[in-house]
Design a protein around this motif. Structure first.
Motif, PDB file in Angstrom:
ATOM      1  N   ARG A  23      -5.082   0.022  14.591  1.00 36.31           N
ATOM      2  CA  ARG A  23      -4.632  -0.730  13.419  1.00 36.31           C
ATOM      3  C   ARG A  23      -3.235  -1.283  13.645  1.00 36.31           C
ATOM      4  N   ALA A  24      -3.010  -2.503  13.164  1.00 34.21           N
ATOM      5  CA  ALA A  24      -1.682  -3.117  13.201  1.00 34.21           C
ATOM      6  C   ALA A  24      -1.264  -3.436  11.769  1.00 34.21           C
ATOM      7  N   ILE A  25      -0.022  -3.090  11.441  1.00 33.85           N
ATOM      8  CA  ILE A  25       0.474  -3.263  10.072  1.00 33.85           C
ATOM      9  C   ILE A  25       1.804  -4.009  10.102  1.00 33.85           C
TER      10      ILE A  25
ATOM     11  N   VAL B 194       3.417   2.448  18.011  1.00 31.89           N
ATOM     12  CA  VAL B 194       4.321   1.394  18.464  1.00 31.89           C
ATOM     13  C   VAL B 194       5.076   0.841  17.264  1.00 31.89           C
ATOM     14  N   ASP B 195       6.404   0.926  17.307  1.00 32.19           N
ATOM     15  CA  ASP B 195       7.268   0.427  16.237  1.00 32.19           C
ATOM     16  C   ASP B 195       7.911  -0.864  16.731  1.00 32.19           C
TER      17      ASP B 195
ATOM     18  N   ARG C  99       5.841 -17.173  13.561  1.00 31.69           N
ATOM     19  CA  ARG C  99       5.504 -15.830  13.089  1.00 31.69           C
ATOM     20  C   ARG C  99       4.012 -15.550  13.320  1.00 31.69           C
ATOM     21  N   ASP C 100       3.168 -16.565  13.030  1.00 29.72           N
ATOM     22  CA  ASP C 100       1.732 -16.401  13.247  1.00 29.72           C
ATOM     23  C   ASP C 100       1.453 -16.073  14.720  1.00 29.72           C
ATOM     24  N   ALA C 101       2.110 -16.811  15.602  1.00 26.64           N
ATOM     25  CA  ALA C 101       1.895 -16.604  17.034  1.00 26.64           C
ATOM     26  C   ALA C 101       2.366 -15.219  17.473  1.00 26.64           C
ATOM     27  N   ALA C 102       3.493 -14.782  16.927  1.00 23.76           N
ATOM     28  CA  ALA C 102       4.005 -13.451  17.271  1.00 23.76           C
ATOM     29  C   ALA C 102       3.052 -12.362  16.803  1.00 23.76           C
ATOM     30  N   TRP C 103       2.512 -12.521  15.590  1.00 24.87           N
ATOM     31  CA  TRP C 103       1.592 -11.516  15.071  1.00 24.87           C
ATOM     32  C   TRP C 103       0.280 -11.528  15.849  1.00 24.87           C
ATOM     33  N   ALA C 104      -0.188 -12.711  16.232  1.00 25.43           N
ATOM     34  CA  ALA C 104      -1.405 -12.801  17.033  1.00 25.43           C
ATOM     35  C   ALA C 104      -1.237 -12.049  18.351  1.00 25.43           C
ATOM     36  N   THR C 105      -0.048 -12.112  18.922  1.00 29.52           N
ATOM     37  CA  THR C 105       0.217 -11.377  20.165  1.00 29.52           C
ATOM     38  C   THR C 105       0.050  -9.877  19.966  1.00 29.52           C
TER      39      THR C 105
ATOM     40  N   ILE D 143       3.139  -0.822  14.107  1.00 28.75           N
ATOM     41  CA  ILE D 143       3.718  -1.172  12.813  1.00 28.75           C
ATOM     42  C   ILE D 143       4.961  -2.026  13.020  1.00 28.75           C
ATOM     43  N   ALA D 144       5.048  -3.086  12.225  1.00 30.43           N
ATOM     44  CA  ALA D 144       6.191  -3.997  12.280  1.00 30.43           C
ATOM     45  C   ALA D 144       6.788  -4.066  10.884  1.00 30.43           C
ATOM     46  N   ASN D 145       7.833  -3.288  10.655  1.00 33.60           N
ATOM     47  CA  ASN D 145       8.492  -3.251   9.348  1.00 33.60           C
ATOM     48  C   ASN D 145       9.705  -4.175   9.381  1.00 33.60           C
ATOM     49  N   GLU D 146       9.648  -5.249   8.598  1.00 30.54           N
ATOM     50  CA  GLU D 146      10.716  -6.248   8.549  1.00 30.54           C
ATOM     51  C   GLU D 146      11.057  -6.757   9.948  1.00 30.54           C
ATOM     52  N   TRP D 147      10.030  -7.147  10.678  1.00 30.98           N
ATOM     53  CA  TRP D 147      10.186  -7.784  11.995  1.00 30.98           C
ATOM     54  C   TRP D 147       9.911  -9.280  11.917  1.00 30.98           C
ATOM     55  N   LEU D 148       8.811  -9.644  11.274  1.00 29.75           N
ATOM     56  CA  LEU D 148       8.406 -11.042  11.240  1.00 29.75           C
ATOM     57  C   LEU D 148       9.440 -11.935  10.552  1.00 29.75           C
TER      58      LEU D 148
END
Length: 320
Positions: free
Chosen positions: A201-203, A63-64, A186-192, A121-126
């Motif tokens: 794994r989530a990166i 998942v990108d 951002r914290d809430a988005a990453w927690a989701t 993986i979230a590259n330059e998303w947050l």
């Protein structure tokens, strides 16, 4: 129109005719994905590690998040061996329309799917998730308001609730004039993401700073046509701010992460064999073309791990 920065960024980037609904990232700034296909090779290596950790399941997710043009998942899919490719379930998450020519195996959607078994993986998303800005005054912190047409600013009400709690823990403002970017969205988005990761794994890879070295005036900036510009929230430019990845890591732990590593892209990619090592000069004498190919490859690797550039990005890895 005067708005808080969070409301203004959301409107400028994701509102009707917002920047990210009509623009493609590669036209405005350089990322690890656009810099080199080597980054996709590294992600494929990570995917292989996760596959082995999960016991090579019948369906393996990739998942990108914040997929842009879909280049990362497209390259990973193309480079995967036939056996792995037959098991891959590839999802690109982005609010922009699906790009033309994307392989049909790639599912394009606006939200992070649930039940992920594999690698997210979230590259330059947050860094593009809207947030508010606070400034310390002699009477305490105040939210900063911005004129959406000019970028002019003025002070608003004191932060309260989640804003104040986050500031006190993650970005205390100790002197008058100091600024903070309130990162709990951002914290809430990453927690989701962690909540939707069933196994694997989530990166997150992004511009980042730690709690003991926050920038005194914040990092809010804009990008347009490859150049840094003033962050005027009128929809004509990207607006970004560095990420408090340490706060995101804690949110991920609270959402169920059982393992956390917070390092840099340089450290993470070197562990995957991306070293930027130049080929020996002797190779040029026996295989000039091979030498040039290896030299070009070394240059691409070096850019990805340059500690003063892309290699300095924060790299948060969490598992469930």
């Amino acid at each position: 129109m005067w708005l808080t920065w969070r409301a203004a960024i959301d409107r400028a980037l994701y509102g009707e005719s917002g920047f990210y609904l009509r623009e493609r990232p590669s036209g405005h700034f350089r990322t690890s994905v656009s810099a080199s296909a080597v980054f996709a090779e590294a992600v494929l290596s990570l995917l292989g590690q996760v596959d082995a950790e999960l016991g090579m399941p019948g369906k393996l997710d990739l998942v990108d998040i914040g997929a842009g043009e879909g280049a990362l998942v497209g390259r990973v899919l193309a480079a995967a061996d036939p056996e792995l490719r037959s098991r891959l379930r590839v999802t690109a998450v982005d609010l922009s329309p699906r790009p033309a020519g994307l392989p049909p195996e790639i599912d394009w959607r606006a939200t992070v799917p649930s039940g992920i078994n594999g690698l997210a993986i979230a590259n330059e998303w947050l860094d593009n998730i809207p947030l508010d800005v606070a400034e310390r005054t002699p009477d305490g912190p105040r939210l900063v308001l911005v004129d959406t047409e000019t970028g002019d600013e003025r002070l608003g009400d004191p932060p309260s609730g989640a804003d104040r709690e986050w500031l006190e823990r993650w970005w205390p403002l100790s002197r008058t004039g100091a600024r903070a970017e309130i990162g709990w969205p951002r914290d809430a988005a990453w927690a989701t993401v962690l909540e939707r990761l069933e196994r694997g794994r989530a990166i997150a890879v992004d511009y980042a700073h730690p709690v003991d070295n926050r920038p005194p005036r914040g990092t809010l900036t804009g990008y347009r046509d490859g150049a840094m510009v003033s962050p005027i929230p009128d929809g004509t430019c990207d607006i970004t701010a560095h990420v408090a990845l340490d706060a995101c890591a804690e949110a991920g732990r609270q959402a169920g992460a059982i393992s956390t590593t917070l390092s840099t892209q340089r450290v993470a990619l070197r562990a995957l064999g991306i070293t930027g090592t130049r080929p020996p000069l002797d190779l040029a004498r026996v295989d000039a073309r091979g030498y040039l190919r290896s030299l070009a490859r070394a240059s691409e690797e070096a850019e990805l791990i340059d500690s003063s550039g892309l290699g300095g990005f924060g790299w948060l890895s969490q598992s469930r």
